[in-house]
Design a protein around this motif. Structure first.
Motif, mmCIF file in Angstrom:
data_model
loop_
_atom_site.group_PDB
_atom_site.id
_atom_site.type_symbol
_atom_site.label_atom_id
_atom_site.label_comp_id
_atom_site.label_asym_id
_atom_site.label_seq_id
_atom_site.Cartn_x
_atom_site.Cartn_y
_atom_site.Cartn_z
ATOM 1 N N PHE A 121 0.581 -1.654 -0.250
ATOM 2 C CA PHE A 121 -0.156 0.333 0.297
ATOM 3 C C PHE A 121 0.890 1.236 0.172
ATOM 4 C CE2 PHE A 121 -2.561 3.429 2.038
ATOM 5 C CZ PHE A 121 -4.094 2.914 1.119
ATOM 6 N N ASN A 127 -4.281 9.120 1.325
ATOM 7 C CA ASN A 127 -4.419 8.459 2.033
ATOM 8 C C ASN A 127 -3.771 8.165 3.206
ATOM 9 O OD1 ASN A 127 -2.364 6.926 1.374
ATOM 10 N ND2 ASN A 127 -3.105 5.778 -0.314
ATOM 11 N N GLY A 153 -13.784 8.077 -2.577
ATOM 12 C CA GLY A 153 -14.536 7.304 -3.841
ATOM 13 C C GLY A 153 -14.461 6.417 -4.142
ATOM 14 N N ALA A 154 -14.851 5.912 -5.689
ATOM 15 C CA ALA A 154 -14.627 4.166 -6.687
ATOM 16 C C ALA A 154 -12.994 4.148 -6.337
ATOM 17 C CB ALA A 154 -15.043 4.341 -7.235
ATOM 18 N N LEU A 156 -9.907 4.046 -4.544
ATOM 19 C CA LEU A 156 -9.665 4.263 -3.745
ATOM 20 C C LEU A 156 -8.360 3.857 -2.803
ATOM 21 C CD1 LEU A 156 -10.976 8.649 -4.027
ATOM 22 C CD2 LEU A 156 -9.159 7.352 -5.518
ATOM 23 N N GLY A 157 -8.919 2.617 -2.623
ATOM 24 C CA GLY A 157 -7.840 2.191 -1.665
ATOM 25 C C GLY A 157 -8.400 1.954 -0.813
ATOM 26 N N LYS A 158 -9.759 2.029 0.190
ATOM 27 C CA LYS A 158 -11.022 1.442 0.642
ATOM 28 C C LYS A 158 -9.903 0.042 0.831
ATOM 29 C CE LYS A 158 -14.606 2.609 -0.750
ATOM 30 N NZ LYS A 158 -14.096 3.793 -1.987
ATOM 31 N N THR A 159 -10.595 -0.444 -0.354
ATOM 32 C CA THR A 159 -10.507 -2.873 0.646
ATOM 33 C C THR A 159 -9.001 -2.879 0.539
ATOM 34 O OG1 THR A 159 -12.477 -2.400 -1.099
ATOM 35 C CG2 THR A 159 -11.421 -4.690 -1.179
ATOM 36 N N ASP A 219 -18.193 -1.416 1.930
ATOM 37 C CA ASP A 219 -19.431 -0.858 1.095
ATOM 38 C C ASP A 219 -20.262 -0.879 1.288
ATOM 39 O OD1 ASP A 219 -17.681 -0.082 -1.258
ATOM 40 O OD2 ASP A 219 -17.782 -1.407 -1.983
ATOM 41 N N ILE A 288 2.116 4.231 -6.848
ATOM 42 C CA ILE A 288 1.884 3.164 -7.272
ATOM 43 C C ILE A 288 2.046 2.275 -8.896
ATOM 44 C CG2 ILE A 288 -0.729 2.852 -7.895
ATOM 45 C CD1 ILE A 288 -1.247 4.734 -5.655
ATOM 46 N N ILE A 316 -7.499 4.766 -8.806
ATOM 47 C CA ILE A 316 -7.085 4.083 -8.745
ATOM 48 C C ILE A 316 -6.358 2.468 -9.696
ATOM 49 C CG2 ILE A 316 -4.459 2.412 -7.223
ATOM 50 C CD1 ILE A 316 -5.215 5.213 -5.271
ATOM 51 N N ARG A 317 -7.871 1.865 -9.397
ATOM 52 C CA ARG A 317 -8.282 1.098 -10.093
ATOM 53 C C ARG A 317 -7.850 0.871 -11.566
ATOM 54 N NH1 ARG A 317 -13.002 0.135 -8.576
ATOM 55 N NH2 ARG A 317 -12.863 -1.297 -6.440
ATOM 56 N N GLU A 320 -4.813 1.847 -12.609
ATOM 57 C CA GLU A 320 -3.257 0.355 -12.239
ATOM 58 C C GLU A 320 -4.409 -0.434 -13.985
ATOM 59 O OE1 GLU A 320 -2.538 -0.947 -8.213
ATOM 60 O OE2 GLU A 320 -4.665 -2.273 -9.331
ATOM 61 N N GLU A 369 -12.656 -8.620 -11.375
ATOM 62 C CA GLU A 369 -12.672 -8.011 -9.791
ATOM 63 C C GLU A 369 -13.816 -8.412 -8.870
ATOM 64 O OE1 GLU A 369 -10.352 -4.050 -8.787
ATOM 65 O OE2 GLU A 369 -12.198 -4.029 -7.823
ATOM 66 N N LYS A 448 -21.004 0.917 -8.744
ATOM 67 C CA LYS A 448 -19.412 0.816 -8.669
ATOM 68 C C LYS A 448 -19.471 1.592 -10.259
ATOM 69 C CE LYS A 448 -17.329 -2.874 -5.804
ATOM 70 N NZ LYS A 448 -16.459 -3.754 -5.582
HETATM 71 N N1 ATP Z 1 -2.389 3.537 -1.919
HETATM 72 C C1 ATP Z 1 -2.201 2.198 -2.898
HETATM 73 N N2 ATP Z 1 -1.448 1.776 -3.000
HETATM 74 C C2 ATP Z 1 -1.185 0.051 -3.777
HETATM 75 N N3 ATP Z 1 -2.280 0.371 -4.666
HETATM 76 C C3 ATP Z 1 -3.215 0.681 -4.169
HETATM 77 C C4 ATP Z 1 -3.532 1.928 -3.684
HETATM 78 N N4 ATP Z 1 -4.233 2.452 -3.672
HETATM 79 C C5 ATP Z 1 -5.345 1.509 -4.387
HETATM 80 N N5 ATP Z 1 -4.122 0.386 -4.940
HETATM 81 C C6 ATP Z 1 -4.961 -0.271 -5.758
HETATM 82 O O1 ATP Z 1 -5.841 0.178 -7.103
HETATM 83 C C7 ATP Z 1 -6.776 -1.103 -7.001
HETATM 84 C C8 ATP Z 1 -8.109 -0.554 -6.385
HETATM 85 O O2 ATP Z 1 -8.126 -0.559 -5.230
HETATM 86 P P1 ATP Z 1 -9.449 -0.616 -3.831
HETATM 87 O O3 ATP Z 1 -10.341 -1.802 -4.672
HETATM 88 O O4 ATP Z 1 -9.194 -1.188 -2.544
HETATM 89 O O5 ATP Z 1 -10.323 0.457 -3.551
HETATM 90 P P2 ATP Z 1 -11.485 0.451 -3.606
HETATM 91 O O6 ATP Z 1 -11.440 1.872 -2.563
HETATM 92 O O7 ATP Z 1 -12.103 -0.238 -2.344
HETATM 93 O O8 ATP Z 1 -13.108 0.708 -4.673
HETATM 94 P P3 ATP Z 1 -14.259 0.584 -4.293
HETATM 95 O O9 ATP Z 1 -15.174 1.227 -3.970
HETATM 96 O O10 ATP Z 1 -14.948 0.747 -6.002
HETATM 97 O O11 ATP Z 1 -14.709 -1.075 -3.790
HETATM 98 C C9 ATP Z 1 -6.140 -2.213 -6.385
HETATM 99 O O12 ATP Z 1 -5.857 -3.111 -6.898
HETATM 100 C C10 ATP Z 1 -5.528 -2.036 -5.164
HETATM 101 O O13 ATP Z 1 -4.544 -2.993 -4.895
#
Ligand code: ATP
Length: 453
Positions: A121, A127, A153-154, A156-159, A219, A288, A316-317, A320, A369, A448
């Motif tokens: 991360f 963050n 937001g969607a 952005l790394g919450k999961t 979520d 990232i 960030i999704r 990637e 995903e 989503k």
């Molecule tokens: N700070 C970070 N460093 C590395 N990878 C990150 C980071 N933030 C997000 N990612 C990557 O971006 C992708 C999307 O992140 P994640 O699924 O955690 O988002 P989310 O906020 O849960 O989205 P959603 O609300 O749509 O479920 C994942 O592959 C995750 O590994």
């Protein structure tokens, strides 16, 4: 690698065929078994703890497994022993790819993605606070902040952050029971339990959710407004919180901005700590992408990384995804990864006015995903229901959310014929009417894919 481990799937399939096992018997009893170690002629097999059937499995499958292992791996007098995950010495590392440590098994049971850890991360200004809060909770579950509410937001790394907490706790607390669920899983499981209509199913559901040390619900916005799910979650929350068990929740908005959130939830969500994740700045996006480059074993022209980081800012999704698309396109066309190639590969994703374009590719990646399968699976020819259903869901959503002709949807989904796509869409249209789980899943996927709607 040891032959038993190498040929484990084959061994299980032979037992299935020779004993004429139905899919359900195979999936329930044999498929979850994992080889822990092979020591001389003794093969130790782990039976996942949720299976009550240790003695049943021993009685019914010990001999068939011994016979098949002896044949396939050429072992004399093979002896099979079964153990439960809690009997596995913690952190013992087993060198073979198919063997599972106790920790791996606990991570699997908690539904965690092995790649989402604190180590992978990237911390940036967007963050930093959430990451520090997550680490504090991971170090002192139930003590630091309870609940921890992460929003943003969607994509952005919450999961990723939630899984990092869970991994950390599993690694540092041998006995902690950790469970990660999406609110969709929670809802669907509850719908199923209610449909079963018997008290013991409900008791089991409650035991499962109230007998754990750390519950992570991703979520949460998707259960707000769904009355019986909301009610059940409320009691789960209260029961865990009063027992000082850690709760971690994620949402797309802070509690104060969740319009239909009842006051009793709002106040509870605000009991602990609320941490947000905002859009990553340029440096974080670059970091990232560099991390991804390193993890995937590439060495790419810096101009290309900068081009992606400069143009994909809000998710960030997608960042990637753009990286993957450039690499896939270079591979397919057998070309070097140049700026020109990147521009060409990303022309559908990067629009001049920076609005997100919802393409079939984007939908396919979100569906993949969501169902924990790969886009290659969805575009390929596998016929197992684990793949067929998400594939048809992708067909349906491409039709619903874009104006792409059936022929082009077929092309994006592994060059399928437009009649196959039509058939898939029609099937989904019928099933949505009768299957409330599927209906719920489609609803969540739509949100989503297009959070604005
Ligand atoms: N700070 C970070 N460093 C590395 N990878 C990150 C980071 N933030 C997000 N990612 C990557 O971006 C992708 C999307 O992140 P994640 O699924 O955690 O988002 P989310 O906020 O849960 O989205 P959603 O609300 O749509 O479920 C994942 O592959 C995750 O590994």
């Amino acid at each position: 690698m040891n032959t038993v481990i190498e040929k484990w799937d084959e061994i299980l399939n032979i037992v299935k065929t020779e004993h004429d096992l139905s899919e359900v018997s195979f999936n329930t009893w044999l498929k979850p078994l994992k080889v822990y170690e092979v020591n001389g002629n003794v093969v130790t097999i782990i039976v996942p703890s949720e299976q009550v059937g240790l003695s049943y499995i021993t009685k019914k499958y010990k001999l068939p497994l011994q016979v098949t292992i002896s044949e396939v791996a050429g072992m004399d007098n093979c002896d099979v022993r079964f153990i439960l995950p809690e009997d596995v010495p913690a952190k013992k590392t087993v060198s073979s790819g198919n063997s599972h440590t106790a920790q791996d098994i606990r991570c699997e049971e908690a539904h965690l993605n092995p790649k989402y850890t604190f180590d992978t991360f990237i911390v940036g200004s967007n963050n930093k606070f959430a990451q520090a809060a997550a680490l504090a909770v991971a170090e002192s579950p139930g003590e630091a902040y309870n609940p921890l509410f992460i929003y943003g937001g969607a994509g952005l790394g919450k999961t990723h952050l939630m899984h990092s907490i869970a991994h950390f706790i599993i690694e540092h607390n041998e006995k902690s029971k950790v469970l990660y669920v999406t609110s969709e899983e929670f809802t669907n499981e509850l719908i199923e339990t209610i449909r079963n209509g018997n008290n013991s199913a409900m008791t089991k559901f409650r035991e499962k959710y109230r007998n754990i040390d750390v519950l992570l619900v991703d979520d949460i916005q998707f259960i707000i407004g769904k009355e019986s799910t909301q009610e059940e979650f409320f009691h789960t929350f209260n029961s865990l919180h009063s027992a000082k068990k850690q709760i971690i929740i994620s949402s797309d908005k802070p509690p104060k901005d969740m319009e239909i959130l009842e006051e009793r939830f709002r106040s509870r969500f605000e009991w602990g700590l609320i941490a947000d994740i905002t859009l990553p700045d340029y440096e974080t996006r670059m970091a990232i992408l560099h991390k991804k480059e390193e993890m995937d074993g590439y060495n790419i022209n810096e101009e290309v990384i900068k081009y992606i980081a400069n143009n994909i800012k809000s998710n960030i999704r997608e960042l990637e995804g753009a990286f993957n698309k450039v690499m896939a396109s270079a591979k397919l066309e057998q070309k070097d990864v140049t700026l020109e190639l990147a521009e060409q590969a990303l022309k559908d994703i990067i629009s001049p006015d920076e609005k997100r374009v919802i393409t079939p590719e984007y939908i396919i990646s979100i569906v993949a995903e969501h169902y924990n399968v790969t886009t290659a699976d969805l575009c390929g020819n596998k016929r197992s229901s684990k793949i067929v259903i998400p594939r048809q869901v992708a067909m349906y959503l491409c039709r619903e959310l874009t104006s792409t002709p059936l022929k082009s949807i077929g092309k994006s989904l592994g060059n399928r014929d437009h009649t196959t796509i039509m058939h898939g869409i029609e099937k989904m249209e019928k099933e949505i009417i009768t299957d409330s789980n599927l209906n719920n899943t489609i609803d969540i996927l739509k949100k989503k894919i297009n959070p604005q709607n």
